[in-house]
Design a protein around this motif. Structure first.
Motif, PDB file in Angstrom:
ATOM      1  N   VAL A 294      -7.679  11.285  -2.288  1.00 18.21           N
ATOM      2  CA  VAL A 294      -7.311  11.366  -0.864  1.00 18.21           C
ATOM      3  C   VAL A 294      -5.798  11.446  -0.710  1.00 18.21           C
ATOM      4  O   VAL A 294      -5.278  12.239   0.092  1.00 18.21           O
ATOM      5  CB  VAL A 294      -7.880  10.150  -0.105  1.00 18.21           C
ATOM      6  CG1 VAL A 294      -7.343  10.111   1.313  1.00 18.21           C
ATOM      7  CG2 VAL A 294      -9.399  10.199  -0.090  1.00 18.21           C
ATOM      8  N   ASP A 295      -5.066  10.613  -1.478  1.00 19.08           N
ATOM      9  CA  ASP A 295      -3.603  10.662  -1.406  1.00 19.08           C
ATOM     10  C   ASP A 295      -3.083  12.031  -1.813  1.00 19.08           C
ATOM     11  O   ASP A 295      -2.128  12.561  -1.219  1.00 19.08           O
ATOM     12  CB  ASP A 295      -2.998   9.583  -2.299  1.00 19.08           C
ATOM     13  CG  ASP A 295      -3.067   8.204  -1.652  1.00 19.08           C
ATOM     14  OD1 ASP A 295      -3.389   8.154  -0.453  1.00 19.08           O
ATOM     15  OD2 ASP A 295      -2.825   7.200  -2.335  1.00 19.08           O
ATOM     16  N   GLY A 296      -3.712  12.604  -2.863  1.00 20.99           N
ATOM     17  CA  GLY A 296      -3.299  13.930  -3.295  1.00 20.99           C
ATOM     18  C   GLY A 296      -3.525  14.978  -2.219  1.00 20.99           C
ATOM     19  O   GLY A 296      -2.668  15.847  -1.987  1.00 20.99           O
ATOM     20  N   ALA A 297      -4.702  14.873  -1.561  1.00 27.92           N
ATOM     21  CA  ALA A 297      -4.986  15.822  -0.474  1.00 27.92           C
ATOM     22  C   ALA A 297      -3.998  15.655   0.674  1.00 27.92           C
ATOM     23  O   ALA A 297      -3.502  16.643   1.250  1.00 27.92           O
ATOM     24  CB  ALA A 297      -6.420  15.637   0.014  1.00 27.92           C
ATOM     25  N   LEU A 298      -3.700  14.390   1.041  1.00 22.55           N
ATOM     26  CA  LEU A 298      -2.727  14.144   2.109  1.00 22.55           C
ATOM     27  C   LEU A 298      -1.336  14.646   1.729  1.00 22.55           C
ATOM     28  O   LEU A 298      -0.609  15.201   2.558  1.00 22.55           O
ATOM     29  CB  LEU A 298      -2.689  12.648   2.436  1.00 22.55           C
ATOM     30  CG  LEU A 298      -3.958  12.059   3.062  1.00 22.55           C
ATOM     31  CD1 LEU A 298      -3.808  10.562   3.245  1.00 22.55           C
ATOM     32  CD2 LEU A 298      -4.261  12.728   4.404  1.00 22.55           C
ATOM     33  N   LEU A 299      -0.963  14.431   0.456  1.00 21.68           N
ATOM     34  CA  LEU A 299       0.346  14.908   0.005  1.00 21.68           C
ATOM     35  C   LEU A 299       0.418  16.424   0.066  1.00 21.68           C
ATOM     36  O   LEU A 299       1.435  16.999   0.491  1.00 21.68           O
ATOM     37  CB  LEU A 299       0.599  14.419  -1.421  1.00 21.68           C
ATOM     38  CG  LEU A 299       1.916  14.868  -2.074  1.00 21.68           C
ATOM     39  CD1 LEU A 299       3.098  14.356  -1.266  1.00 21.68           C
ATOM     40  CD2 LEU A 299       1.998  14.374  -3.508  1.00 21.68           C
ATOM     41  N   LEU A 300      -0.665  17.092  -0.373  1.00 25.75           N
ATOM     42  CA  LEU A 300      -0.685  18.557  -0.309  1.00 25.75           C
ATOM     43  C   LEU A 300      -0.579  19.035   1.127  1.00 25.75           C
ATOM     44  O   LEU A 300       0.154  19.993   1.435  1.00 25.75           O
ATOM     45  CB  LEU A 300      -1.976  19.078  -0.952  1.00 25.75           C
ATOM     46  CG  LEU A 300      -2.146  20.601  -1.010  1.00 25.75           C
ATOM     47  CD1 LEU A 300      -1.017  21.222  -1.823  1.00 25.75           C
ATOM     48  CD2 LEU A 300      -3.492  20.967  -1.613  1.00 25.75           C
ATOM     49  N   SER A 301      -1.302  18.359   2.040  1.00 23.76           N
ATOM     50  CA  SER A 301      -1.214  18.732   3.451  1.00 23.76           C
ATOM     51  C   SER A 301       0.191  18.515   3.994  1.00 23.76           C
ATOM     52  O   SER A 301       0.711  19.339   4.753  1.00 23.76           O
ATOM     53  CB  SER A 301      -2.236  17.921   4.265  1.00 23.76           C
ATOM     54  OG  SER A 301      -2.137  18.204   5.639  1.00 23.76           O
ATOM     55  N   ALA A 302       0.801  17.381   3.599  1.00 21.54           N
ATOM     56  CA  ALA A 302       2.173  17.108   4.063  1.00 21.54           C
ATOM     57  C   ALA A 302       3.154  18.152   3.535  1.00 21.54           C
ATOM     58  O   ALA A 302       4.069  18.577   4.253  1.00 21.54           O
ATOM     59  CB  ALA A 302       2.590  15.708   3.622  1.00 21.54           C
ATOM     60  N   GLU A 303       2.960  18.583   2.282  1.00 20.60           N
ATOM     61  CA  GLU A 303       3.847  19.608   1.724  1.00 20.60           C
ATOM     62  C   GLU A 303       3.702  20.922   2.485  1.00 20.60           C
ATOM     63  O   GLU A 303       4.695  21.615   2.746  1.00 20.60           O
ATOM     64  CB  GLU A 303       3.534  19.801   0.236  1.00 20.60           C
ATOM     65  CG  GLU A 303       3.947  18.622  -0.637  1.00 20.60           C
ATOM     66  CD  GLU A 303       3.594  18.855  -2.091  1.00 20.60           C
ATOM     67  OE1 GLU A 303       2.864  19.841  -2.366  1.00 20.60           O
ATOM     68  OE2 GLU A 303       4.027  18.063  -2.942  1.00 20.60           O
ATOM     69  N   LYS A 304       2.441  21.269   2.842  1.00 20.73           N
ATOM     70  CA  LYS A 304       2.246  22.497   3.615  1.00 20.73           C
ATOM     71  C   LYS A 304       2.918  22.396   4.979  1.00 20.73           C
ATOM     72  O   LYS A 304       3.561  23.351   5.441  1.00 20.73           O
ATOM     73  CB  LYS A 304       0.749  22.764   3.773  1.00 20.73           C
ATOM     74  CG  LYS A 304       0.046  23.154   2.476  1.00 20.73           C
ATOM     75  CD  LYS A 304      -1.425  23.448   2.721  1.00 20.73           C
ATOM     76  CE  LYS A 304      -2.112  23.878   1.435  1.00 20.73           C
ATOM     77  NZ  LYS A 304      -3.562  24.150   1.645  1.00 20.73           N
TER      78      LYS A 304
END
Length: 438
Positions: A294-304
């Motif tokens: 979940v953290d990885g998905a949130l981080l990827l979303s934040a990077e986008k």
């Protein structure tokens, strides 16, 4: 009918059911906290005997196993899969340390060190007694302790210095005793060499019933994978009896073959808590994995989102630069408008002056103006350069001819020839003309 792979439909179904049963038994065994396999070790001065024992699922009458029908079995069924033997090195002094080390080596050679082990105490280190008690005595275990204490003292022992175990059959109580010092030293040596044994057992068999390749000892049915007929089954039972009794005791059975004087078997509750902790750890690892995902998905979303924000900022920056250029251009236009307005307010209209100076007659080749200055009294001062005096005379003539705009005859106040270097650049004569407009 056989299939293309050589297996019949019935055989495949039986194998699938067997696989499903094994999976179910493994899951049940994980939560039950009981062993299904064990190793029993017995020793004498001549060598070591180890037995690999596995508990089998009891089948009901008429159940099929492959293509052969299996008859009804007793309550508990066990299979002796392997019998291992080992000898001691010649000339080595016999002691418990040697027994433990050779036993550990024997188990390690066959990959059995992870299984729970039981130790069969040799006959020369145990004492066996038979006592008669009335069958109706309820507390016969305490009574037999008093009865055998005198016999133990005759052997130089005592009830407080021995590990004892008893079993009752009718009015006869069979009791075995092992000196505490010997038992503790045996446990210590094995704990140092490989692991702490689950139990110490004395081989004290009741007469087993042997039929074919199976031996019935009380409620326990024992089969030998190496037995071919009844005589071979009896021989294997006699040779491997002490180690077999120890292996059965590890699993919580075998009272008809031996008496356990010392047992350290983990309780079912201990197993349950241990395996529950394993499940909790597995659950914690799974939760950590999900958390990381979940953290990885949130981080990827934040990077986008950050990338989009940077692109928006870049677009805004470009717009800001365009706005700055527009504002600078607007300022220059404003300055020009102010200058034109100021010129329009002077005595000489700027637009008219530019029109007359731009007439074709006034555009003499080789003459150009560098300064047009209107003084406060309305006089017009023109400065410029001419290539030759003929070109300057033509320009003067054009101004003189424009009597409609210039009311006075233009006066050439200055005409200076340029230096040699300036002549090469085309600046032959620098002039200044003064006149007045109408």
């Amino acid at each position: 009918m056989s299939g293309t792979d050589g297996w019949s439909k019935g055989t495949v179904a039986i194998r699938l059911r067997s696989c499903q049963e094994r999976i179910k038994n493994r899951i049940q065994g994980f939560f039950s906290g009981t062993y299904t396999s064990s190793v029993g070790i017995a020793y004498t001065r001549s060598g070591i005997t180890a037995v690999l024992l596995r508990r089998q699922e009891t089948r009901s009458e008429g159940q099929m196993a492959g293509h052969e029908e299996v008859r009804t079995r007793p309550e508990n069924s066990f299979l002796v899969e392997e019998i291992f033997t080992g000898s001691f090195p010649e000339g080595a002094p016999f002691d418990l340390q040697l027994v433990a080390e050779r036993s550990a080596q024997l188990l390690a050679n066959h990959g059995l060190e992870s299984l729970p082990i039981g130790i069969g105490v040799p006959p020369d280190q145990s004492h066996q007694y038979e006592t008669r008690l009335p069958a109706e005595v309820p507390e016969w275990q305490e009574a037999v302790q008093w009865e055998i204490d005198e016999q133990l003292q005759q052997d130089g022992l005592g009830i407080d210095t021995c590990y004892t175990a008893s079993r009752k059959s009718g009015d006869i109580v069979e009791t075995v005793a092992v000196p505490r010092q010997y038992g503790e030293e045996l446990m210590r040596q094995f704990a140092q060499a490989i692991k702490k044994p689950t139990c110490l057992t004395v081989f004290y068999p009741r007469e087993p019933q042997v039929a074919g390749v199976q031996a019935l000892c009380g409620t326990d049915s024992i089969s030998f994978s190496q037995a071919e007929d009844e005589p071979s089954c009896r021989k294997l039972l006699q040779e491997a009896g002490p180690s077999l009794a120890a292996a059965l005791t590890v699993l919580g059975y075998g009272e008809a073959l031996g008496l356990a004087v010392l047992v350290h078997r983990p309780s079912t509750q201990d197993f349950f808590y241990k395996r529950l902790s394993i499940l909790m750890e597995a659950l914690a690892v799974l939760l950590l994995f999900l958390w990381g995902a979940v953290d990885g998905a949130l981080l990827l979303s934040a990077e986008k989102q950050a990338t989009k924000a940077e692109e928006s900022m870049a677009a805004l920056s470009q717009d800001a630069k365009e706005m700055q250029r527009y504002e600078a251009l607007q300022k220059r236009i404003d300055r020009k408008e102010k200058l034109l307005l100021k010129l329009s307010e002077s005595p000489i209209p700027a637009y008219g002056l530019l029109v007359h100076l731009g007439r074709p007659e006034a555009l003499v080749e080789g003459v150009w103006l560098t300064e047009v200055h209107i003084e406060e009294n309305g006089e017009l001062l023109l400065r410029g350069n001419a290539v030759t005096m003929e070109a300057l005379s033509s320009f003067m003539g054009a101004l003189e001819a424009d009597t409609g705009f210039f009311k006075d005859t233009p006066v050439l106040e200055e005409a200076t020839e340029a230096a040699e270097g300036q002549k090469e650049k085309g600046q032959g004569i620098s002039f200044r003309i003064r006149t007045n407009c109408r």
